[in-house]
Design an enzyme around this catalytic site. Structure first.
Site, PDB file in Angstrom:
ATOM      1  N   SER A 111      25.110  47.151  28.367  1.00  0.00           N
ATOM      2  CA  SER A 111      26.510  46.777  28.166  1.00  0.00           C
ATOM      3  C   SER A 111      26.564  45.298  27.850  1.00  0.00           C
ATOM      4  O   SER A 111      25.900  44.487  28.516  1.00  0.00           O
ATOM      5  CB  SER A 111      27.330  47.078  29.428  1.00  0.00           C
ATOM      6  OG  SER A 111      28.685  46.732  29.239  1.00  0.00           O
ATOM      7  N   GLU A 112      27.365  44.926  26.848  1.00  0.00           N
ATOM      8  CA  GLU A 112      27.351  43.531  26.401  1.00  0.00           C
ATOM      9  C   GLU A 112      27.946  42.547  27.402  1.00  0.00           C
ATOM     10  O   GLU A 112      27.806  41.331  27.237  1.00  0.00           O
ATOM     11  CB  GLU A 112      28.021  43.377  25.031  1.00  0.00           C
ATOM     12  CG  GLU A 112      29.458  43.793  24.947  1.00  0.00           C
ATOM     13  CD  GLU A 112      29.612  45.206  24.400  1.00  0.00           C
ATOM     14  OE1 GLU A 112      30.550  45.435  23.629  1.00  0.00           O
ATOM     15  OE2 GLU A 112      28.801  46.086  24.768  1.00  0.00           O
ATOM     16  N   ASN A 113      28.602  43.052  28.450  1.00  0.00           N
ATOM     17  CA  ASN A 113      29.072  42.124  29.472  1.00  0.00           C
ATOM     18  C   ASN A 113      27.967  41.762  30.460  1.00  0.00           C
ATOM     19  O   ASN A 113      28.189  40.976  31.382  1.00  0.00           O
ATOM     20  CB  ASN A 113      30.303  42.673  30.203  1.00  0.00           C
ATOM     21  CG  ASN A 113      30.050  44.004  30.879  1.00  0.00           C
ATOM     22  OD1 ASN A 113      29.251  44.807  30.404  1.00  0.00           O
ATOM     23  ND2 ASN A 113      30.741  44.259  31.982  1.00  0.00           N
ATOM     24  N   GLY A 114      26.745  42.316  30.281  1.00  0.00           N
ATOM     25  CA  GLY A 114      25.616  41.836  31.051  1.00  0.00           C
ATOM     26  C   GLY A 114      24.947  42.808  31.992  1.00  0.00           C
ATOM     27  O   GLY A 114      24.685  42.478  33.145  1.00  0.00           O
ATOM     28  N   SER A 156      23.019  38.784  27.119  1.00  0.00           N
ATOM     29  CA  SER A 156      23.247  40.125  26.591  1.00  0.00           C
ATOM     30  C   SER A 156      23.324  40.113  25.074  1.00  0.00           C
ATOM     31  O   SER A 156      22.737  40.959  24.390  1.00  0.00           O
ATOM     32  CB  SER A 156      24.544  40.698  27.182  1.00  0.00           C
ATOM     33  OG  SER A 156      24.716  42.049  26.813  1.00  0.00           O
TER      34      SER A 156
END
Length: 241
Positions: free
Chosen positions: A69-72, A111
């Site tokens: 997930s790009e939020n980490g 990320s």
């Protein structure tokens, strides 16, 4: 040799095909499940907001993938249920998720370094429009307020393979077009599209229908598609969960 549908019968972008009546939940699950069949052991996968997020719960237990997930977060187990929701554990769309044992947490900059560095094997996104050149429009309809493109542009360009999860039409409007009319997210990056009607791949010649969902005819799929479809000589029925 592939065959072409009759271009003289091409519809405009405003179409109202006779669609098979199907439960919305069942349709969304079919699309998510079919996309999950494209995933292989060891793949790093990023799932977009909405329908793509359902893919996490359809991955076969025998297939070991890393969901990012790009939020980490690297190591998403799936969407959370009422009994295992943690307010501090969400995906980039704010949906509650669960994490696998050994999952890694990091900041958003790291990320996106993973994404931009080409370390994501498959990116699954939704779409407003896709055209026959593999162009994608999925972030804005002019005149409507949106928070922004988010990470979609990076995810489409950085991933090795881009799969679109979408309904074939929207309110009678074709979404698979000769040319996108909405602002683009990225040009020429889409590899595969999965809808409730079938599976379409993007080739140098345009859109090729490789699988067709039960209950639909080739003519119905073409009637719902503005772009002219090439029909695979190995066209088969789309598998179901």
């Amino acid at each position: 040799m592939t065959q072409k549908t009759d271009s003289e019968n091409m519809p405009s972008s405003n179409v109202s095909p006779n669609k098979v009546q199907v439960d919305k939940h069942q349709m969304r699950r079919l699309i998510a499940w079919r996309i999950a069949q494209e995933l292989s052991d060891g793949d790093v996968i990023n799932l977009g907001i909405g329908m793509p997020s359902l893919v996490a719960n359809e991955v076969d237990s025998d297939v070991e993938v890393l969901l990012q997930s790009e939020n980490g977060l690297l190591g998403i187990a799936g969407l959370a249920g009422e009994s295992d929701t943690d307010a501090d554990l969400v995906n980039a769309g704010g949906q509650p998720i669960t994490a696998d044992t050994g999952a890694s947490y990091f900041n958003s900059a790291d990320s996106f370094a993973i994404i931009r560095g080409g370390h994501v094997d498959v990116s699954v996104l939704g779409a407003l429009q896709v055209d026959e050149k593999g162009n994608l429009a999925n972030w804005i309809i002019p005149g409507k307020m949106v928070p922004g493109m988010g990470g979609a542009m990076d995810l489409v360009v950085g991933a090795k393979k881009v799969i679109i999860a979408m309904e074939h039409t929207a309110k009678g409007q074709a979404k698979l077009l000769k040319n996108c009319t909405l602002p683009l997210t990225a040009s020429g990056q889409v590899n595969m599209i999965v809808t409730e009607m079938g599976v379409i791949t993007i080739t140098p010649q345009g859109m090729e229908l490789t699988e067709i969902a039960a209950g639909y005819s080739v003519e119905q799929v073409q009637a719902a598609t503005e772009a002219e479809l090439t029909i695979s000589t190995n066209l088969k029925q789309m598998c179901q969960p």
